[in-house]
Design a protein around this motif. Structure first.
Motif, mmCIF file in Angstrom:
data_model
loop_
_atom_site.group_PDB
_atom_site.id
_atom_site.type_symbol
_atom_site.label_atom_id
_atom_site.label_comp_id
_atom_site.label_asym_id
_atom_site.label_seq_id
_atom_site.Cartn_x
_atom_site.Cartn_y
_atom_site.Cartn_z
ATOM 1 N N ILE A 1 0.838 -1.436 -0.053
ATOM 2 C CA ILE A 1 -0.074 0.056 -0.085
ATOM 3 C C ILE A 1 0.795 1.208 -0.113
ATOM 4 N N LEU A 2 1.876 1.322 0.925
ATOM 5 C CA LEU A 2 2.808 2.527 0.883
ATOM 6 C C LEU A 2 3.604 2.625 -0.505
ATOM 7 N N MET B 1 8.702 -11.175 10.802
ATOM 8 C CA MET B 1 9.818 -10.229 10.798
ATOM 9 C C MET B 1 9.546 -9.707 12.470
ATOM 10 N N PRO B 2 10.957 -9.375 12.886
ATOM 11 C CA PRO B 2 11.093 -8.880 14.214
ATOM 12 C C PRO B 2 10.363 -7.450 14.038
ATOM 13 N N LEU B 3 9.804 -7.011 15.268
ATOM 14 C CA LEU B 3 9.089 -5.575 14.951
ATOM 15 C C LEU B 3 10.212 -4.653 14.563
ATOM 16 N N PRO B 4 11.114 -4.321 15.118
ATOM 17 C CA PRO B 4 11.917 -3.151 14.701
ATOM 18 C C PRO B 4 12.369 -3.278 13.247
ATOM 19 N N LEU C 1 8.826 -0.593 6.506
ATOM 20 C CA LEU C 1 7.501 0.280 6.506
ATOM 21 C C LEU C 1 7.970 1.729 6.248
ATOM 22 N N ARG C 2 8.827 1.979 7.188
ATOM 23 C CA ARG C 2 9.587 3.427 6.870
ATOM 24 C C ARG C 2 10.129 3.712 5.719
ATOM 25 N N ASP C 3 10.990 2.701 5.333
ATOM 26 C CA ASP C 3 11.730 2.693 3.889
ATOM 27 C C ASP C 3 10.915 2.779 2.776
ATOM 28 N N SER C 4 9.727 2.373 3.114
ATOM 29 C CA SER C 4 8.437 2.101 1.930
ATOM 30 C C SER C 4 7.999 3.225 1.980
ATOM 31 N N THR D 1 4.395 8.516 9.477
ATOM 32 C CA THR D 1 4.155 8.443 10.921
ATOM 33 C C THR D 1 3.034 7.534 11.248
ATOM 34 N N LEU D 2 2.920 6.986 12.435
ATOM 35 C CA LEU D 2 2.074 5.944 12.934
ATOM 36 C C LEU D 2 1.069 6.706 13.582
ATOM 37 N N PRO D 3 -0.463 6.137 13.540
ATOM 38 C CA PRO D 3 -1.248 6.713 14.480
ATOM 39 C C PRO D 3 -1.316 5.649 15.756
ATOM 40 N N GLY D 4 -1.891 6.431 16.794
ATOM 41 C CA GLY D 4 -1.754 5.492 18.167
ATOM 42 C C GLY D 4 -3.225 4.974 18.612
ATOM 43 N N THR D 5 -3.843 4.809 17.142
ATOM 44 C CA THR D 5 -5.196 4.093 17.545
ATOM 45 C C THR D 5 -4.893 2.833 17.907
#
Length: 235
Positions: free
Chosen positions: A153-154, A183-186, A192-195, A199-203
């Motif tokens: 999507i990104l 994948m490990p979370l980090p 995703l950042r590189d794609s 920013t990430l919502p806190g929902t």
């Protein structure tokens, strides 16, 4: 007897100076508010004082509003900004089953939908054309989602509109993506950042108490998982 705040007082409370209102406050509320105002950084109130302010009425409530507004003005000023944003919910199909949700649908319901990558990208292009600088992208959690769908999507959106800010994917979706890819979370967040994720919502926070969460949505991520996603994303 405490009295309710009138509409006039609510609309014009900023016109009243703290010096005029403070003599009318109860001593306990006055003490709590003075502690916060003198500290200028929020101060430290006891649990009892917090509960007292939460139940303030009448002049005490007016004083609380004035103190909060004065503190806010001192911290951040009077300039208000906003972002022109479009929300893109790529699917309303979801298996989580939160009791409070009126959005999710089963895959066979008549109004269930799932946008293609091209449709998501087109919606982002439309938003950009209309003056938006940001898209917020989230969706339900359907079964059978391709492992790298959030990344895809990104990439689709950034190819279509390179300059748009992407605010996307709740911590619940991040955990789901980690489970899908293994994948490990980090590493997953870095991908995703590189794609294109900005920013990430806190929902998906709702109420950060696992006992309450189990009642409302037993299939949702835990309080520990929510915090882990948010703190890792900040790092």
């Amino acid at each position: 007897m405490s009295r309710s705040l009138t509409t006039f007082e609510l609309e014009h409370f900023r016109e009243q100076e703290w010096a005029q209102v403070s003599p009318r406050l109860s001593s306990a509320v006055h003490e709590a508010l003075e502690r916060v105002l003198q500290a200028r950084d929020g101060g430290v109130l006891s649990r009892q004082q917090c509960l007292l302010l939460a139940h303030a009425q009448g002049d005490d409530l007016l004083g609380l509003l004035l103190a909060a507004d004065d503190l806010r003005r001192g911290l951040v000023g009077d300039l208000v900004t906003y972002v022109v944003n479009r929300n893109i919910n790529f699917t309303n199909v979801c298996f989580v089953g939160c009791k409070f949700c009126a959005f999710s649908r089963g895959p066979r319901e008549a109004d269930a939908y799932f946008l293609s990558l091209d449709q998501v990208a087109t919606k982002a292009e439309e938003a950009w054309t209309l003056g938006a600088t940001e898209v917020c992208i989230q969706g339900g959690l359907p079964h059978g989602l391709p492992p790298f769908y959030y990344r895809d999507i990104l990439l689709a959106v950034k190819r279509a509109v390179p300059g748009i800010h992407i605010h996307a994917f709740s911590p619940m979706e991040i955990v789901h993506g980690v489970e899908l890819t293994g994948m490990p979370l980090p590493d997953y967040l870095a991908m995703l950042r590189d794609s294109g994720l900005d920013t990430l919502p806190g929902t998906a926070a709702e109420i950060l108490d696992d006992g309450v969460r189990f009642v409302l949505s037993r299939n949702k991520l835990s309080t520990r998982q929510w915090r882990e996603v948010i703190t890792t994303a900040h790092r």
